[in-house]
Scaffold this active site. Structure first.
Site, PDB file in Angstrom:
ATOM      1  N   THR A 115      20.910   4.784  -2.321  1.00  0.00           N
ATOM      2  CA  THR A 115      20.758   6.005  -1.517  1.00  0.00           C
ATOM      3  C   THR A 115      19.896   5.650  -0.308  1.00  0.00           C
ATOM      4  O   THR A 115      19.072   4.756  -0.396  1.00  0.00           O
ATOM      5  CB  THR A 115      20.052   7.061  -2.395  1.00  0.00           C
ATOM      6  OG1 THR A 115      20.972   7.533  -3.357  1.00  0.00           O
ATOM      7  CG2 THR A 115      19.505   8.225  -1.588  1.00  0.00           C
ATOM      8  N   ARG A 145      28.094  17.927 -10.236  1.00  0.00           N
ATOM      9  CA  ARG A 145      26.668  17.579 -10.338  1.00  0.00           C
ATOM     10  C   ARG A 145      26.046  17.388  -8.939  1.00  0.00           C
ATOM     11  O   ARG A 145      26.593  16.742  -8.065  1.00  0.00           O
ATOM     12  CB  ARG A 145      26.531  16.294 -11.150  1.00  0.00           C
ATOM     13  CG  ARG A 145      25.095  15.789 -11.336  1.00  0.00           C
ATOM     14  CD  ARG A 145      24.732  14.721 -10.337  1.00  0.00           C
ATOM     15  NE  ARG A 145      23.397  14.163 -10.602  1.00  0.00           N
ATOM     16  CZ  ARG A 145      22.742  13.380  -9.764  1.00  0.00           C
ATOM     17  NH1 ARG A 145      23.285  13.037  -8.617  1.00  0.00           N
ATOM     18  NH2 ARG A 145      21.554  12.925 -10.054  1.00  0.00           N
ATOM     19  N   GLY A 184      17.893  11.635  -9.940  1.00  0.00           N
ATOM     20  CA  GLY A 184      17.691  12.909  -9.256  1.00  0.00           C
ATOM     21  C   GLY A 184      17.254  14.072 -10.119  1.00  0.00           C
ATOM     22  O   GLY A 184      16.471  14.922  -9.671  1.00  0.00           O
ATOM     23  N   THR A 192      14.250   8.705  -3.778  1.00  0.00           N
ATOM     24  CA  THR A 192      15.417   8.032  -4.353  1.00  0.00           C
ATOM     25  C   THR A 192      15.137   7.708  -5.812  1.00  0.00           C
ATOM     26  O   THR A 192      14.019   7.348  -6.171  1.00  0.00           O
ATOM     27  CB  THR A 192      15.784   6.741  -3.594  1.00  0.00           C
ATOM     28  OG1 THR A 192      16.838   6.087  -4.304  1.00  0.00           O
ATOM     29  CG2 THR A 192      14.598   5.781  -3.475  1.00  0.00           C
ATOM     30  N   ASP A 243      18.965  15.321  -6.420  1.00  0.00           N
ATOM     31  CA  ASP A 243      17.805  15.830  -5.682  1.00  0.00           C
ATOM     32  C   ASP A 243      17.937  15.692  -4.170  1.00  0.00           C
ATOM     33  O   ASP A 243      17.343  16.465  -3.414  1.00  0.00           O
ATOM     34  CB  ASP A 243      16.544  15.062  -6.113  1.00  0.00           C
ATOM     35  CG  ASP A 243      16.676  13.559  -5.818  1.00  0.00           C
ATOM     36  OD1 ASP A 243      17.731  12.979  -6.145  1.00  0.00           O
ATOM     37  OD2 ASP A 243      15.746  12.976  -5.243  1.00  0.00           O
TER      38      ASP A 243
HETATM   39  N1  ASP Z   1      18.599  10.475  -6.136  1.00  0.00           N
HETATM   40  C1  ASP Z   1      20.018  10.258  -6.073  1.00  0.00           C
HETATM   41  C2  ASP Z   1      20.721  11.257  -6.980  1.00  0.00           C
HETATM   42  O1  ASP Z   1      20.220  11.541  -8.050  1.00  0.00           O
HETATM   43  C3  ASP Z   1      20.443   8.885  -6.463  1.00  0.00           C
HETATM   44  C4  ASP Z   1      19.677   7.736  -5.832  1.00  0.00           C
HETATM   45  O2  ASP Z   1      18.607   7.926  -5.283  1.00  0.00           O
HETATM   46  O3  ASP Z   1      20.171   6.591  -5.876  1.00  0.00           O
HETATM   47  O4  ASP Z   1      21.779  11.721  -6.626  1.00  0.00           O
END
Ligand code: ASP
Length: 315
Positions: free
Chosen positions: A182, A210, A236, A233, A213
């Site tokens: 991310t 889904r 989430g 990141t 965050d």
């Molecule tokens: N935080 C992101 C999510 O849960 C995923 C990530 O940070 O890689 O969608």
């Protein structure tokens, strides 16, 4: 003119030096460097924090190494559905989108929502319709496709598992194909204005619409000139449950914590207590920065007008 600073991340997780090749490290360092320069260049020319974070994110979204826009992970149904958010700490204006498909730069759409929609958060088909109406650039499915992400999804698509784009069992294959993460950016400009932005494909094999965050204001993304700009990141669900980004701001505003103390409180205590893996980047109004994570690594970089800068991966 105050100190100005840009900080970016490209995802956190089980990122181990022992699994890396020099070529892969180099590719990530270069990608982070390009994102950093794009955003810092805006600040250096006297541009706004909000334009700086957007410029950095666009570069990272366009890079297939990261799990955002091009190179996004696949959902249970084998699609790529993207989330993004942007927030201007000088006005508390915010724009976010979730579950969008075929938008070349989701962060551009989030910015458009913030500036012109009279709303904060658009989802799915409605967000897509808005993108078309506003002339946001679209791309066919092939543009977003990467063989590695596809293989990663194929390995778990018949299970109920969903995963960060960099879980252990996938690591070997993942390293070979050089992709994950991310992306996020936070900035404090010459005027002391703060902004934050985050963009992601979410988690592999996610289903039922889904939402993580990243596009949720206060969870994965938050900016307020009074306190800080934060982009998160990691897993989430835990960042939503701890309202991670906004909690950092509250700790600064109501308890007088420094940016670093507040980030550590959330990432090293509150998230750890509920087994929330990941990290966050932050800036405050004085141009101080923080990059805190509880995972093995986090792709991260910063540059500040006091001459300091760094690009790093491991803890
Ligand atoms: N935080 C992101 C999510 O849960 C995923 C990530 O940070 O890689 O969608």
């Amino acid at each position: 003119m105050g100190r100005f600073t840009l900080v970016i991340h490209g995802g956190a997780g089980t990122i181990l030096k022992s699994d890396m090749t020099p070529e892969l490290e180099q590719a990530y360092a270069q990608a982070l460097g390009e994102g950093l320069e794009a955003g810092y260049g805006v600040l250096e020319e006297g541009g706004s924090a909000i334009n700086a974070v957007k410029a950095a994110i666009v570069i990272l979204e366009d890079n297939i190494l990261f799990n955002a826009a091009r190179g996004s992970v696949f959902t249970k149904k084998g699609l790529q559905e993207m989330d993004a958010a942007i927030m201007d700490g000088s006005t508390l204006a915010a724009g976010a989108i979730t579950g969008v498909r075929n938008v070349r730069n989701p962060i551009e759409l989030a910015m458009e929502v913030m500036r012109n929609s009279n709303h904060v958060f658009l989802s799915g088909k409605g967000a897509g319709d808005y993108a078309i109406k506003q002339g946001i650039k679209l791309e066919p499915d092939e543009y977003f496709f990467s063989q590695f992400r596809y293989n990663q999804w194929r390995a778990i698509r018949d299970s109920d598992t969903y995963s960060l784009d960099h879980t252990h069992q996938e690591l070997e294959e993942l390293m070979k194909d050089k992709k994950f993460g991310t992306v996020g950016a936070v900035a404090c400009d010459q005027q002391g204005n703060i902004a934050a932005a985050t963009s992601t494909g979410g988690m592999t094999n996610k289903k039922y619409g889904r939402i993580g965050d990243s596009p949720i204001i206060g969870a994965g993304t938050y900016a307020n000139n009074k306190t800080c700009g934060i982009s998160c990141t990691g897993h989430g669900e835990m960042f939503i449950r701890t309202v991670a980004a906004h909690t950092v701001s509250c700790l600064m505003e109501f308890k007088g914590y420094t940016l670093q103390q507040a980030c550590e409180d959330v990432v090293l205590q509150r998230l750890v207590e509920i087994k929330g893996e990941g990290g966050m980047i932050g800036v405050d109004k004085d141009g101080n920065h923080a990059m805190v994570f509880n995972s093995a690594g986090m792709y991260r970089a910063f540059r500040s007008s006091d001459g300091s800068s760094d690009i790093a991966i491991y803890s």
